[in-house]
Design a protein around this motif. Structure first.
Motif, short mmCIF file in Angstrom:
data_model
loop_
_atom_site.label_atom_id
_atom_site.label_comp_id
_atom_site.label_asym_id
_atom_site.label_seq_id
_atom_site.Cartn_x
_atom_site.Cartn_y
_atom_site.Cartn_z
N THR A 1 0.82 -1.21 0.00
CA THR A 1 0.00 0.00 0.00
C THR A 1 0.85 1.26 0.00
O THR A 1 0.45 2.28 0.53
N SER A 2 2.04 1.14 -0.56
CA SER A 2 2.89 2.33 -0.64
C SER A 2 2.39 3.23 -1.75
O SER A 2 2.81 3.14 -2.89
N GLY A 3 1.48 4.09 -1.40
CA GLY A 3 0.79 4.87 -2.39
C GLY A 3 1.54 6.08 -2.90
O GLY A 3 1.50 6.37 -4.07
N VAL B 1 11.70 6.90 -6.43
CA VAL B 1 12.74 5.95 -6.09
C VAL B 1 12.79 4.89 -7.17
O VAL B 1 11.85 4.13 -7.36
N LYS B 2 13.89 4.88 -7.87
CA LYS B 2 14.04 3.86 -8.89
C LYS B 2 14.61 2.60 -8.26
O LYS B 2 15.53 2.67 -7.46
#
Ligand SMILES: [Zn+2]
Length: 104
Positions: A7-9, A14-15
């Motif tokens: 759920t990192s919305g 961050v590649k």
């Protein structure tokens, strides 16, 4: 039951760059900056320039010192969980000598 969902919305930029550790000097580098060695299912030790061969892999910097250190002892064997034959070792040394040692 459902699987876990990430759920990192919030999209921070961050590649994801895959990183691997050189088995000789233990520096962590981007995977494509290292050379992959692979223990293939048929028992060979090969240099995997594509990075896609099947088998257990180990990584070394494209630096002669790391190859020398990695091939001298049993670090590579350990990493690949495989015995290196004399031939394997010679083949890898040859590669390193041709590709890395003279390459400056
Ligand atoms: Zn290294």
């Amino acid at each position: 039951m459902k699987g876990m969902k990430s759920t990192s919305g919030h999209s921070t930029q961050v590649k994801h760059i895959p990183q691997r550790t050189c088995l000789a000097c233990h520096q962590i580098k981007a995977k494509r900056e290292l050379i992959r060695l692979v223990h293939t299912p048929d028992g060979n030790i090969e240099i995997d320039t594509s990075g896609k061969k099947a088998g257990r892999g180990a990584y070394l910097c494209p630096v002669w010192e790391c190859w020398e250190a990695g091939l001298k002892g049993n670090r590579l064997e350990h990493a690949l969980r495989s015995r290196l034959t004399r031939e394997n070792r010679e083949q890898l040394i040859k590669y390193a000598e041709a590709q890395l040692k003279g390459a400056n």
